[in-house]
Design a protein around this motif. Structure first.
Motif, PDB file in Angstrom:
ATOM      1  N   TRP A 210       0.823  -1.203   0.000  1.00 26.96           N
ATOM      2  CA  TRP A 210       0.000   0.000   0.000  1.00 26.96           C
ATOM      3  C   TRP A 210       0.864   1.264   0.000  1.00 26.96           C
ATOM      4  CZ3 TRP A 210      -4.564  -0.337  -1.687  1.00 26.96           C
ATOM      5  CH2 TRP A 210      -5.409  -1.399  -1.367  1.00 26.96           C
ATOM      6  N   LEU A 211       2.007   1.230   0.679  1.00 27.00           N
ATOM      7  CA  LEU A 211       2.922   2.376   0.653  1.00 27.00           C
ATOM      8  C   LEU A 211       3.449   2.604  -0.756  1.00 27.00           C
ATOM      9  CD1 LEU A 211       5.234   2.442   3.823  1.00 27.00           C
ATOM     10  CD2 LEU A 211       3.645   4.196   3.014  1.00 27.00           C
ATOM     11  N   LEU A 212       3.807   1.519  -1.441  1.00 25.13           N
ATOM     12  CA  LEU A 212       4.278   1.646  -2.814  1.00 25.13           C
ATOM     13  C   LEU A 212       3.187   2.229  -3.700  1.00 25.13           C
ATOM     14  CD1 LEU A 212       6.320   1.131  -5.072  1.00 25.13           C
ATOM     15  CD2 LEU A 212       5.491  -1.229  -5.188  1.00 25.13           C
ATOM     16  N   THR A 213       1.956   1.775  -3.505  1.00 20.92           N
ATOM     17  CA  THR A 213       0.846   2.310  -4.287  1.00 20.92           C
ATOM     18  C   THR A 213       0.661   3.803  -4.029  1.00 20.92           C
ATOM     19  OG1 THR A 213      -0.264   0.156  -4.165  1.00 20.92           O
ATOM     20  CG2 THR A 213      -1.614   2.059  -4.767  1.00 20.92           C
ATOM     21  N   LEU A 214       0.735   4.185  -2.748  1.00 18.71           N
ATOM     22  CA  LEU A 214       0.592   5.602  -2.391  1.00 18.71           C
ATOM     23  C   LEU A 214       1.718   6.437  -2.993  1.00 18.71           C
ATOM     24  CD1 LEU A 214      -1.196   7.488  -0.682  1.00 18.71           C
ATOM     25  CD2 LEU A 214       0.384   7.112   1.213  1.00 18.71           C
ATOM     26  N   TRP A 215       2.924   5.873  -3.012  1.00 23.55           N
ATOM     27  CA  TRP A 215       4.052   6.614  -3.575  1.00 23.55           C
ATOM     28  C   TRP A 215       3.882   6.813  -5.084  1.00 23.55           C
ATOM     29  CZ3 TRP A 215       7.918   9.606  -2.213  1.00 23.55           C
ATOM     30  CH2 TRP A 215       8.932   9.849  -3.133  1.00 23.55           C
ATOM     31  N   LEU A 216       3.391   5.792  -5.762  1.00 26.13           N
ATOM     32  CA  LEU A 216       3.176   5.919  -7.202  1.00 26.13           C
ATOM     33  C   LEU A 216       2.155   7.002  -7.522  1.00 26.13           C
ATOM     34  CD1 LEU A 216       3.101   2.157  -8.293  1.00 26.13           C
ATOM     35  CD2 LEU A 216       4.942   3.808  -8.660  1.00 26.13           C
ATOM     36  N   ILE A 217       1.153   7.154  -6.654  1.00 27.03           N
ATOM     37  CA  ILE A 217       0.101   8.139  -6.899  1.00 27.03           C
ATOM     38  C   ILE A 217       0.537   9.547  -6.506  1.00 27.03           C
ATOM     39  CG2 ILE A 217      -2.250   8.815  -6.278  1.00 27.03           C
ATOM     40  CD1 ILE A 217      -2.895   5.863  -5.905  1.00 27.03           C
ATOM     41  N   LEU A 218       1.222   9.665  -5.367  1.00 27.74           N
ATOM     42  CA  LEU A 218       1.539  10.990  -4.814  1.00 27.74           C
ATOM     43  C   LEU A 218       3.023  11.338  -4.869  1.00 27.74           C
ATOM     44  CD1 LEU A 218      -0.716  10.848  -1.619  1.00 27.74           C
ATOM     45  CD2 LEU A 218      -1.274  11.824  -3.857  1.00 27.74           C
ATOM     46  N   GLY A 219       3.841  10.454  -5.421  1.00 26.88           N
ATOM     47  CA  GLY A 219       5.281  10.692  -5.404  1.00 26.88           C
ATOM     48  C   GLY A 219       5.701  11.978  -6.089  1.00 26.88           C
ATOM     49  N   ASN A 220       5.026  12.340  -7.163  1.00 27.03           N
ATOM     50  CA  ASN A 220       5.400  13.558  -7.894  1.00 27.03           C
ATOM     51  C   ASN A 220       5.107  14.822  -7.097  1.00 27.03           C
ATOM     52  OD1 ASN A 220       6.231  12.049 -10.110  1.00 27.03           O
ATOM     53  ND2 ASN A 220       4.201  12.101 -11.069  1.00 27.03           N
ATOM     54  N   ARG A 221       4.267  14.722  -6.071  1.00 27.00           N
ATOM     55  CA  ARG A 221       3.926  15.899  -5.269  1.00 27.00           C
ATOM     56  C   ARG A 221       4.858  16.092  -4.085  1.00 27.00           C
ATOM     57  NH1 ARG A 221      -2.731  15.527  -5.010  1.00 27.00           N
ATOM     58  NH2 ARG A 221      -3.066  15.299  -7.281  1.00 27.00           N
TER      59      ARG A 221
ATOM     60  N   ALA B   1      -4.193  -6.023  -1.550  1.00 26.01           N
ATOM     61  CA  ALA B   1      -3.244  -4.931  -1.759  1.00 26.01           C
ATOM     62  C   ALA B   1      -2.761  -4.886  -3.200  1.00 26.01           C
ATOM     63  CB  ALA B   1      -2.059  -5.090  -0.804  1.00 26.01           C
ATOM     64  N   LEU B   2      -2.566  -6.058  -3.807  1.00 26.82           N
ATOM     65  CA  LEU B   2      -2.145  -6.089  -5.205  1.00 26.82           C
ATOM     66  C   LEU B   2      -3.228  -5.549  -6.137  1.00 26.82           C
ATOM     67  CD1 LEU B   2      -0.207  -9.464  -5.490  1.00 26.82           C
ATOM     68  CD2 LEU B   2       0.720  -7.141  -5.552  1.00 26.82           C
ATOM     69  N   VAL B   3      -4.486  -5.696  -5.739  1.00 23.82           N
ATOM     70  CA  VAL B   3      -5.563  -5.112  -6.540  1.00 23.82           C
ATOM     71  C   VAL B   3      -5.419  -3.594  -6.567  1.00 23.82           C
ATOM     72  CG1 VAL B   3      -8.060  -4.720  -6.651  1.00 23.82           C
ATOM     73  CG2 VAL B   3      -7.181  -7.009  -6.200  1.00 23.82           C
ATOM     74  N   GLY B   4      -5.130  -2.997  -5.398  1.00 21.37           N
ATOM     75  CA  GLY B   4      -4.919  -1.552  -5.347  1.00 21.37           C
ATOM     76  C   GLY B   4      -3.711  -1.127  -6.160  1.00 21.37           C
ATOM     77  N   LEU B   5      -2.615  -1.877  -6.057  1.00 18.99           N
ATOM     78  CA  LEU B   5      -1.418  -1.556  -6.831  1.00 18.99           C
ATOM     79  C   LEU B   5      -1.680  -1.698  -8.323  1.00 18.99           C
ATOM     80  CD1 LEU B   5       1.601  -0.880  -6.942  1.00 18.99           C
ATOM     81  CD2 LEU B   5       2.076  -3.330  -6.680  1.00 18.99           C
ATOM     82  N   THR B   6      -2.400  -2.737  -8.709  1.00 20.11           N
ATOM     83  CA  THR B   6      -2.734  -2.935 -10.122  1.00 20.11           C
ATOM     84  C   THR B   6      -3.594  -1.797 -10.653  1.00 20.11           C
ATOM     85  OG1 THR B   6      -2.618  -5.343  -9.847  1.00 20.11           O
ATOM     86  CG2 THR B   6      -3.826  -4.505 -11.755  1.00 20.11           C
TER      87      THR B   6
ATOM     88  N   LEU C 243      -2.059   4.983 -14.046  1.00 20.53           N
ATOM     89  CA  LEU C 243      -0.919   5.868 -14.283  1.00 20.53           C
ATOM     90  C   LEU C 243      -0.114   5.492 -15.519  1.00 20.53           C
ATOM     91  CD1 LEU C 243       0.365   6.173 -10.605  1.00 20.53           C
ATOM     92  CD2 LEU C 243      -0.895   7.909 -11.907  1.00 20.53           C
ATOM     93  N   GLN C 244      -0.055   4.191 -15.840  1.00 20.84           N
ATOM     94  CA  GLN C 244       0.826   3.736 -16.902  1.00 20.84           C
ATOM     95  C   GLN C 244       0.051   3.196 -18.110  1.00 20.84           C
ATOM     96  OE1 GLN C 244       4.183   4.114 -16.906  1.00 20.84           O
ATOM     97  NE2 GLN C 244       3.980   5.212 -14.964  1.00 20.84           N
ATOM     98  N   SER C 245      -0.425   1.986 -17.979  1.00 10.00           N
ATOM     99  CA  SER C 245      -1.071   1.330 -19.115  1.00 10.00           C
ATOM    100  C   SER C 245      -2.110   0.334 -18.629  1.00 10.00           C
ATOM    101  CB  SER C 245      -0.022   0.597 -19.965  1.00 10.00           C
ATOM    102  OG  SER C 245      -0.630  -0.259 -20.912  1.00 10.00           O
ATOM    103  N   PRO C 246      -3.208   0.190 -19.354  1.00  9.70           N
ATOM    104  CA  PRO C 246      -4.217  -0.801 -18.960  1.00  9.70           C
ATOM    105  C   PRO C 246      -3.691  -2.230 -18.964  1.00  9.70           C
ATOM    106  CG  PRO C 246      -5.135   0.760 -20.533  1.00  9.70           C
ATOM    107  CD  PRO C 246      -3.667   1.016 -20.489  1.00  9.70           C
TER     108      PRO C 246
ATOM    109  N   LEU D 128      -3.389  -7.056 -16.136  1.00  5.34           N
ATOM    110  CA  LEU D 128      -3.110  -8.490 -16.174  1.00  5.34           C
ATOM    111  C   LEU D 128      -2.609  -9.004 -14.822  1.00  5.34           C
ATOM    112  CD1 LEU D 128      -1.403  -8.796 -19.682  1.00  5.34           C
ATOM    113  CD2 LEU D 128      -3.735  -9.453 -19.051  1.00  5.34           C
ATOM    114  N   LEU D 129      -2.095  -8.087 -14.001  1.00  4.19           N
ATOM    115  CA  LEU D 129      -1.643  -8.493 -12.667  1.00  4.19           C
ATOM    116  C   LEU D 129      -2.790  -8.976 -11.781  1.00  4.19           C
ATOM    117  CD1 LEU D 129       1.035  -5.803 -11.699  1.00  4.19           C
ATOM    118  CD2 LEU D 129       1.410  -8.239 -12.183  1.00  4.19           C
ATOM    119  N   LEU D 130      -4.015  -8.682 -12.188  1.00  5.19           N
ATOM    120  CA  LEU D 130      -5.157  -9.158 -11.413  1.00  5.19           C
ATOM    121  C   LEU D 130      -5.185 -10.682 -11.336  1.00  5.19           C
ATOM    122  CD1 LEU D 130      -8.028  -6.782 -12.599  1.00  5.19           C
ATOM    123  CD2 LEU D 130      -6.892  -6.820 -10.365  1.00  5.19           C
ATOM    124  N   ALA D 131      -4.587 -11.335 -12.322  1.00  7.26           N
ATOM    125  CA  ALA D 131      -4.531 -12.799 -12.284  1.00  7.26           C
ATOM    126  C   ALA D 131      -3.755 -13.275 -11.061  1.00  7.26           C
ATOM    127  CB  ALA D 131      -3.892 -13.335 -13.566  1.00  7.26           C
ATOM    128  N   VAL D 132      -2.714 -12.528 -10.688  1.00  4.10           N
ATOM    129  CA  VAL D 132      -1.945 -12.883  -9.491  1.00  4.10           C
ATOM    130  C   VAL D 132      -2.800 -12.718  -8.242  1.00  4.10           C
ATOM    131  CG1 VAL D 132       0.118 -12.349  -8.145  1.00  4.10           C
ATOM    132  CG2 VAL D 132       0.187 -12.198 -10.642  1.00  4.10           C
TER     133      VAL D 132
END
Length: 259
Positions: free
Chosen positions: A22-33, A189-194, A200-203, A207-211
């Motif tokens: 979840w921290l990694l997900t938050l960083w990806l969303i807010l890291g630029n700020r 948590a992986l659902v949130g990261l996916t 942010l990147q690409s649809p 595919l990570l939802l399979a994991v």
């Protein structure tokens, strides 16, 4: 000593791992700020100064603690069969209603057979082609399901009894619960990261939802194993549910031995 540490490590593993995701997900969303150290002012400048005082090891420890807090707040507890979930678990095995994967069919049938041997639920009638016999058999199966529901509703109490009755078996139960909680929470948590990566990147990151689906299925399997341990402990006579005394709705029938 290691055996005494294992339950504590299992409790920490799930929230720490999911908190990191979840921290990694938050960083990806807010890291630029987040301002750089040269641009930082106010609170951000204070945090940078604090990080310099703590050093890399201190920052890592603080980050791990923050991840644990986030994981603990967002963690989904794997609740083995309880009073609320039991009605969903103890159902007929027919096309209209099916058992949830919380309990295996083999363990459930063992529990029903145990109740029948104890005389607490009616034994099944011999096979018959008459409609009335089939209806009666269905009714007897319903009684068995209701009795099983009441017993499975005591899982939280039975696990404590199992701890005092057989520590090795309890450790097997606790291990299965720990695996279920770890896999289930990492899957969420992986659902949130996916979702964040897909946005942010690409649809194609979807595919990570399979994991996540695979981890969730594995968590459901571990949860089923944990519940099976409790059921088999009841069948083996290691723990005695309160429901067998008639307090929870199961017909009270004198039992030859007491625990």
């Amino acid at each position: 000593m290691l055996a005494n540490l294992l339950p504590g490590l299992r409790d920490v593993r799930a929230p720490l791992s999911t908190g990191c995701i979840w921290l990694l997900t938050l960083w990806l969303i807010l890291g630029n700020r987040v301002p750089t150290q040269q641009q930082a002012q106010g609170v951000w400048a204070s945090l940078y100064r604090l990080g310099g005082l703590l050093g890399p090891a201190g920052v890592l420890a603080a980050g791990a603690f923050l991840a644990y807090l986030i994981g603990a707040m967002l963690a989904v507890r794997v609740v083995t069969v309880n009073v609320q979930e039991a009605p969903k678990t103890a159902r007929f095995w027919d096309p209209r209603t099916t058992l949830t994967p919380r309990v295996s069919r083999l363990a459930f049938n063992d529990l029903v057979a145990f109740l029948q041997d104890q005389g607490r639920v009616p034994a099944p009638l011999p096979e018959t082609n008459s409609g009335g016999g089939a209806e009666r058999e269905r009714g007897e199966r319903l009684v068995g399901n209701l009795a099983a529901r009441d017993i499975l509703g005591e899982t939280r109490q039975l696990r404590i009894k199992l701890l005092t009755a057989n520590y090795d078996l309890f450790n097997e139960y606790d291990r299965a619960v720990g695996e279920a909680e770890f896999r289930t929470n990492v899957a969420y948590a992986l659902v949130g990261l996916t979702a964040a990566l897909s946005w942010l990147q690409s649809p194609w990151w979807a595919l990570l939802l399979a994991v996540s689906v695979r981890l969730y299925a594995a968590g459901a399997g571990s949860e089923r194993v944990a519940n099976d341990v409790i059921i088999q402990a009841v069948v083996a006579g290691l723990v005695t549910p309160v429901a067998l005394s008639g307090a929870a709705g199961v017909p009270a029938v004198p039992v030859g031995g007491s625990q």
